[in-house]
Design an enzyme around this catalytic site. Structure first.
Site, PDB file in Angstrom:
ATOM      1  N   ASN A 119       0.827  -1.210   0.000  1.00  0.00           N
ATOM      2  CA  ASN A 119       0.000   0.000   0.000  1.00  0.00           C
ATOM      3  C   ASN A 119       0.866   1.266   0.000  1.00  0.00           C
ATOM      4  O   ASN A 119       0.697   2.149   0.828  1.00  0.00           O
ATOM      5  CB  ASN A 119      -0.944  -0.008   1.210  1.00  0.00           C
ATOM      6  CG  ASN A 119      -2.036   1.039   1.108  1.00  0.00           C
ATOM      7  OD1 ASN A 119      -2.319   1.748   2.063  1.00  0.00           O
ATOM      8  ND2 ASN A 119      -2.630   1.160  -0.042  1.00  0.00           N
ATOM      9  N   ARG A 124       8.189   6.678  -2.611  1.00  0.00           N
ATOM     10  CA  ARG A 124       8.255   6.659  -1.152  1.00  0.00           C
ATOM     11  C   ARG A 124       8.897   5.383  -0.626  1.00  0.00           C
ATOM     12  O   ARG A 124       9.587   5.392   0.393  1.00  0.00           O
ATOM     13  CB  ARG A 124       6.864   6.845  -0.538  1.00  0.00           C
ATOM     14  CG  ARG A 124       6.949   7.381   0.888  1.00  0.00           C
ATOM     15  CD  ARG A 124       5.610   7.870   1.386  1.00  0.00           C
ATOM     16  NE  ARG A 124       4.813   6.804   1.925  1.00  0.00           N
ATOM     17  CZ  ARG A 124       4.807   6.437   3.199  1.00  0.00           C
ATOM     18  NH1 ARG A 124       5.565   7.074   4.073  1.00  0.00           N
ATOM     19  NH2 ARG A 124       4.057   5.469   3.626  1.00  0.00           N
ATOM     20  N   ARG A 169       4.054   0.016   8.833  1.00  0.00           N
ATOM     21  CA  ARG A 169       4.919  -1.076   8.402  1.00  0.00           C
ATOM     22  C   ARG A 169       6.081  -1.315   9.350  1.00  0.00           C
ATOM     23  O   ARG A 169       6.722  -2.371   9.283  1.00  0.00           O
ATOM     24  CB  ARG A 169       5.454  -0.788   7.001  1.00  0.00           C
ATOM     25  CG  ARG A 169       4.352  -0.517   5.990  1.00  0.00           C
ATOM     26  CD  ARG A 169       4.877   0.068   4.712  1.00  0.00           C
ATOM     27  NE  ARG A 169       3.816   0.583   3.850  1.00  0.00           N
ATOM     28  CZ  ARG A 169       3.277   1.787   3.967  1.00  0.00           C
ATOM     29  NH1 ARG A 169       3.703   2.605   4.913  1.00  0.00           N
ATOM     30  NH2 ARG A 169       2.294   2.158   3.163  1.00  0.00           N
ATOM     31  N   LYS A 211       0.996 -11.624  -1.543  1.00  0.00           N
ATOM     32  CA  LYS A 211       1.729 -10.805  -2.505  1.00  0.00           C
ATOM     33  C   LYS A 211       3.194 -10.612  -2.110  1.00  0.00           C
ATOM     34  O   LYS A 211       4.102 -10.802  -2.924  1.00  0.00           O
ATOM     35  CB  LYS A 211       1.018  -9.452  -2.644  1.00  0.00           C
ATOM     36  CG  LYS A 211       1.833  -8.333  -3.258  1.00  0.00           C
ATOM     37  CD  LYS A 211       2.164  -8.577  -4.708  1.00  0.00           C
ATOM     38  CE  LYS A 211       2.683  -7.311  -5.377  1.00  0.00           C
ATOM     39  NZ  LYS A 211       3.868  -6.727  -4.716  1.00  0.00           N
ATOM     40  N   PRO A 228       3.438 -13.193  -8.116  1.00  0.00           N
ATOM     41  CA  PRO A 228       2.864 -12.094  -7.320  1.00  0.00           C
ATOM     42  C   PRO A 228       1.630 -11.500  -8.016  1.00  0.00           C
ATOM     43  O   PRO A 228       1.710 -11.130  -9.187  1.00  0.00           O
ATOM     44  CB  PRO A 228       3.993 -11.057  -7.269  1.00  0.00           C
ATOM     45  CG  PRO A 228       5.231 -11.755  -7.699  1.00  0.00           C
ATOM     46  CD  PRO A 228       4.791 -12.865  -8.603  1.00  0.00           C
ATOM     47  N   ASP A 230      -0.632  -8.425  -7.764  1.00  0.00           N
ATOM     48  CA  ASP A 230      -0.996  -7.105  -7.251  1.00  0.00           C
ATOM     49  C   ASP A 230      -2.233  -6.639  -8.013  1.00  0.00           C
ATOM     50  O   ASP A 230      -2.821  -7.399  -8.772  1.00  0.00           O
ATOM     51  CB  ASP A 230       0.168  -6.130  -7.437  1.00  0.00           C
ATOM     52  CG  ASP A 230       0.357  -5.779  -8.896  1.00  0.00           C
ATOM     53  OD1 ASP A 230       0.025  -6.608  -9.738  1.00  0.00           O
ATOM     54  OD2 ASP A 230       0.815  -4.672  -9.199  1.00  0.00           O
TER      55      ASP A 230
END
Length: 273
Positions: A119, A124, A169, A211, A228, A230
């Site tokens: 997310n 970033r 996180r 994921k 994966p 997403d």
DNA sequence: AGCCAGGACAAGT
DNA sequence: ACTTGTCATGGC
């Protein structure tokens, strides 16, 4: 080419800039000369591709020991992607993004990076990882740091990690560091066992779902059948493969995923013009 | 200014 | 087994 110690002819289907900056790894940057600069296994490398020549800042021995494996240099992507050609979507995706290879990064760095990726957006993600290395890695050159080990991070608290601005996180990073450094999640075993074993083990870590587990297995352990899913890949499977993935992807689902991901994503940007 | 980001988790049907 | 709200932070 000056400043480089070693050069080597690349194989077919090899695009350095693309593979180092396509969302698999988050620590490579273009320097002032347009060369790719990054850290692998605690050592900084500067790389440049001109046509089918790869220039390296390291010795041949170092290339063979570290980069050859990291860049998946010896795999025959031509044969693999030719085999994908029986599926029309995949064929177009492979043509458009030819040259992407699946990096084989260090497992711990991969796991930690993709925990941070959830997310989150790529600029970033890079910032958080960069601050993580500066804060807790070891300085190896003037402006280069190693990726901090799980052992080192396992001694920290969420307050210690606040300068990273990783948000929710942070606690996930610590749980992963603790379980990995204790050997509770056994990387050597994940490496030697089939992909399914790693799937079951990695999701025991808080903040690691399907994921992130698949990304770790694919980009960190070289499990090419890891897949994966997403938001973008989910759109692909729903729109194009509602009854399951085509047979030609078998054993290389992860490689196929990489091309399809970029292809589907860029077609979305296309809509907005 | 607000929407959304290479998700995961917990709580609710 | 599926759906929904929430989680920090900041890029665009």
């Amino acid at each position: 080419m000056d400043g480089f110690q070693f050069e080597i002819k690349t194989p077919e289907m090899f695009n350095l800039d693309l593979m180092l900056d396509c969302g698999q790894a988050f620590r490579w940057e273009k320097d002032e000369n347009g060369n790719m600069r990054g850290v692998v296994s605690g050592k900084q490398y500067t790389l440049r591709q001109d046509g089918d020549t790869l220039y390296c800042s390291c010795t041949e021995a170092d290339f063979n020991k570290t980069l050859r494996r990291y860049l998946d240099f010896d795999r025959d992507y031509k044969t693999i992607t030719d085999n994908f050609g029986t599926d029309e979507n995949l064929k177009m995706a492979c043509e458009e993004y030819a040259g992407i290879r699946i990096l084989r990064q260090e497992p711990w760095e991969t796991l930690c990076s993709f925990i941070i990726s959830q997310n989150n957006n790529i600029p970033r993600i890079k910032g958080i990882i960069s601050r993580l290395c500066e804060s807790f890695g070891e300085q190896i050159e003037e402006n280069a740091y190693s990726f901090p080990s799980a052992e080192r991070l396992s001694t920290l608290t969420v307050e210690d990690l606040s300068p990273l601005r990783a948000g929710f996180r942070a606690k996930y990073i610590l749980d992963a560091a603790q379980r990995v450094s204790k050997g509770e999640v056994d990387f050597a075993r994940i490496d030697s066992q089939p992909t399914q074993y790693g799937r079951e083990e990695l999701v025991k870590i808080k903040g690691v779902g399907k994921k992130v587990a698949e990304c770790t297995l694919l980009y960190g352990f070289g499990k090419l059948d890891a897949f994966p899913v997403d938001v973008w890949v989910k759109r692909i499977t729903e729109e194009m493969y509602p009854n399951g993935l085509p047979e030609c992807m078998k054993k290389y689902e992860g490689i196929a995923q990489q091309y399809l991901f970029h292809w589907r994503r860029s077609s979305e940007r296309f809509k907005n013009i």
